[in-house]
Design an enzyme around this catalytic site. Structure first.
Site, PDB file in Angstrom:
ATOM      1  N   LYS A  55       0.581  -1.341  -0.162  1.00 26.72           N
ATOM      2  CA  LYS A  55       0.592  -0.322   0.474  1.00 26.72           C
ATOM      3  C   LYS A  55       0.970   1.317   0.056  1.00 26.72           C
ATOM      4  O   LYS A  55       1.327   1.583   1.300  1.00 26.72           O
ATOM      5  CB  LYS A  55      -1.305   0.698   1.569  1.00 26.72           C
ATOM      6  N   GLU A  88      10.701  16.287  15.018  1.00 26.85           N
ATOM      7  CA  GLU A  88      11.007  15.582  14.169  1.00 26.85           C
ATOM      8  C   GLU A  88      10.105  16.944  12.905  1.00 26.85           C
ATOM      9  O   GLU A  88       9.227  17.298  13.351  1.00 26.85           O
ATOM     10  CB  GLU A  88      10.764  15.043  12.993  1.00 26.85           C
ATOM     11  N   CYS A 147      14.402  10.925   6.831  1.00 31.44           N
ATOM     12  CA  CYS A 147      14.040  10.694   7.803  1.00 31.44           C
ATOM     13  C   CYS A 147      15.247  10.416   8.425  1.00 31.44           C
ATOM     14  O   CYS A 147      15.620  10.728   9.546  1.00 31.44           O
ATOM     15  CB  CYS A 147      13.325   9.041   7.912  1.00 31.44           C
ATOM     16  N   GLU A 165      10.689   1.532  10.490  1.00 30.57           N
ATOM     17  CA  GLU A 165      11.654   2.976  10.306  1.00 30.57           C
ATOM     18  C   GLU A 165      10.921   3.707  10.060  1.00 30.57           C
ATOM     19  O   GLU A 165       9.838   4.395   9.286  1.00 30.57           O
ATOM     20  CB  GLU A 165      12.671   3.275   8.979  1.00 30.57           C
TER      21      GLU A 165
END
Length: 525
Positions: free
Chosen positions: A184, A397, A292, A258
């Site tokens: 997906k 973040e 990331c 992750e």
């Protein structure tokens, strides 16, 4: 399947395209203009069931296909991927907002590199088990077997490298290992899913091994909780990853996560200035900061701060905004309006609440936006100086082109501050002293570390986050081992079994006299 807008993407399972409900679709948006460029068929729970059933049907045959046969298919897929490099890259530029200079030279090519690495690894016996001789006539051996049907979900924008290379990374070692998968893509970047499925089909992958469904988070949650899914792999933000992992844990599914990072880049006083500045820019502005592993906390020694910032400002002119198909353009917009608003709000917070000093950029759009792209999600690269550890822009973040420069007095203090975060995805150091570099790297609490560079993550290098930045690893030999399960077998051909159930010394009654089976006698010592 078109590589030019308007795009139309369908579901793909069982080796075929499926448009189950023409009215059930969502639009994909070009981030550079903010305008729709195509329609994506959305899946229903029934579609998810059908895709999983297709994978389950394919699994018995694919899981027993020889490694060399699987390797040949992956090599053919790599060749097809390289042949379609520019067409795929153009579609990804429209879908993600990444410049063509990036998608055409990094994303597709690196994805093909990963594919070839795993094709070679598996074809060369990389998934063979091992045999250990324990003593004469007794040995044990291990075999590595596929898990079954996997669900892979990718979020946000680093699509080819994190989805061609996430889907490619994952698809290649999921499929290379003999598993079947239901993939997906993110609803913000969905164009590539069917592209990969078609490449796989053309390369000779059997129907049902690689399946693609589209949809929102609800469809992703349904897929995660499906009892037939053996493993879930998720790439995205920490909060969502925790929910996905919790759902998977309820059924004891294997997981790979992750997740996010707030990585520290430490520059030592002896670092080569040009290298340090280049590293800091790559760690913050490549792919518009939507990586990331970005090193958004840049620690600079007090005595080097002034000269570092001066050279950084000079080199900011090398960031070029423009037509995304122009090979000179190297900065694009953010992936979506939702994400644009989030990053803008962080910049506002940094200015008005954190009171950080704005060295470069800010809230104004960047110079050079094409006239037909003024409604796109463009953000100016932004640098804050003299930041402190308690600022929100330093702790959260942001996932955008926002750099925070943090002065430090001693290396020991810098390392301590670098580790003061619940995240632990990446870290790095710039220095000419290799011994000191190794000493610092050993103390940094992160799963991916670099010395005098930033961001490179080759297929051979196993990578994964520590702390709340993830579970498990990707890439390398360790990466593919996360997609198999080990079966251990001990063989004893000595003709007897060591047992605790033996006749006692001096016992008067034999086992057989009590009516026990005669074959118990051979167990006596």
């Amino acid at each position: 399947m078109s590589f030019e807008p308007p795009y139309h993407r369908q579901l793909h399972y069982g080796g075929m395209q499926h448009m189950t409900d023409p009215a059930n679709y969502f639009q994909t948006i070009d981030p550079s203009t903010g305008k729709p460029i195509g329609n994506i068929q959305a899946a229903s729970p029934a579609d998810v069931d059908a895709a999983i059933n297709a994978a389950k049907t394919a699994f018995p045959s694919w899981s027993t296909t020889s490694a060399i046969q699987r390797s040949r298919i992956l090599h053919r897929a790599a060749s097809l991927l390289r042949a379609a490099n520019d067409e795929i890259a153009k579609a990804e530029t429209h879908d993600t907002g990444k410049p063509f200079s990036e998608t055409s030279t990094v994303d597709v090519a690196t994805g093909a590199d990963v594919l070839e690495y795993y094709a070679n690894l598996v074809g060369g016996g990389g998934l063979n088990g091992e045999t250990v001789q324990l003593r004469e006539g007794v040995w044990c051996y291990t075999t590595k077997e596929p898990l079954g049907v996997e669900k892979i979900q990718k979020k946000l924008r680093f699509v080819i490298l994190a989805e061609l290379c996430g889907s490619l990374h994952l698809a290649w070692y999921v499929d290379a290992a003999g598993n079947c998968m239901v993939y997906k893509p993110s609803e913000f970047t969905s164009l590539h899913g069917e592209t990969l499925a078609q490449i796989y089909t053309d390369a000779g992958l059997p129907p049902g091994v690689f399946n693609v469904i589209h949809g929102n988070g609800g469809i992703g949650a349904y897929l995660t909780s499906h009892p037939s899914i053996a493993k879930v792999s998720f790439t995205g933000q920490v909060s969502t990853g925790k929910k996905v992992a919790a759902s998977a844990a309820g059924e004891m599914k294997y997981v790979t996560m992750e997740l996010g990072g707030k990585s520290a880049l430490i520059i030592l006083e002896d670092a080569i200035l040009e290298t340090a500045v280049d590293g800091a820019m790559m760690a913050n502005f490549f792919s518009s900061g939507q990586v990331c592993t970005n090193g958004t906390r840049v620690f600079v020694p007090e005595q080097l701060k002034e000269v570092f910032e001066a050279r950084l400002l000079e080199k900011m002119s090398l960031i070029r905004v423009g037509d995304l198909m122009d090979p000179k353009t190297n900065l694009g917009p953010l992936v979506s309006k939702v994400h644009y608003d989030k990053v803008i709000n962080y910049i506002k917070h940094g200015i008005s609440v954190d009171k950080a000093e704005l060295l470069y950029g800010g809230l104004d759009p960047p110079v050079g936006i094409p006239s037909d792209c003024e409604n796109g999600y463009w953000i100016q690269p932004t640098i804050f100086r003299n930041c402190t550890d308690d600022m929100t822009i330093v702790r959260d973040e942001i996932f955008g082109p926002v750099m925070c420069i943090l002065p430090y007095d001693t290396v020991e203090h810098a390392v301590q501050r670098a580790n003061d975060t619940p995240l632990g995805l990446a870290a790095g150091v710039f220095t000419q002293d290799l011994n000191q570099a190794h000493t610092i790297i050993a103390k940094l609490q992160a799963g991916i570390t670099w010395v005098n560079t930033w961001g490179e993550s080759p297929a051979e290098m196993s990578v994964g986050g520590w702390k709340q930045s993830g579970l498990g690893v990707e890439n390398g030999r360790k990466g593919i081992e996360a997609w198999v399960r080990t079966k251990s077998t001990l063989v004893d051909m000595t003709g007897s079994v060591a047992t605790a159930f033996t006749k006692l010394e001096g016992a008067e009654t034999d086992v057989e006299e009590r009516g026990r089976p005669m074959n118990w006698r051979k167990l006596d010592r």
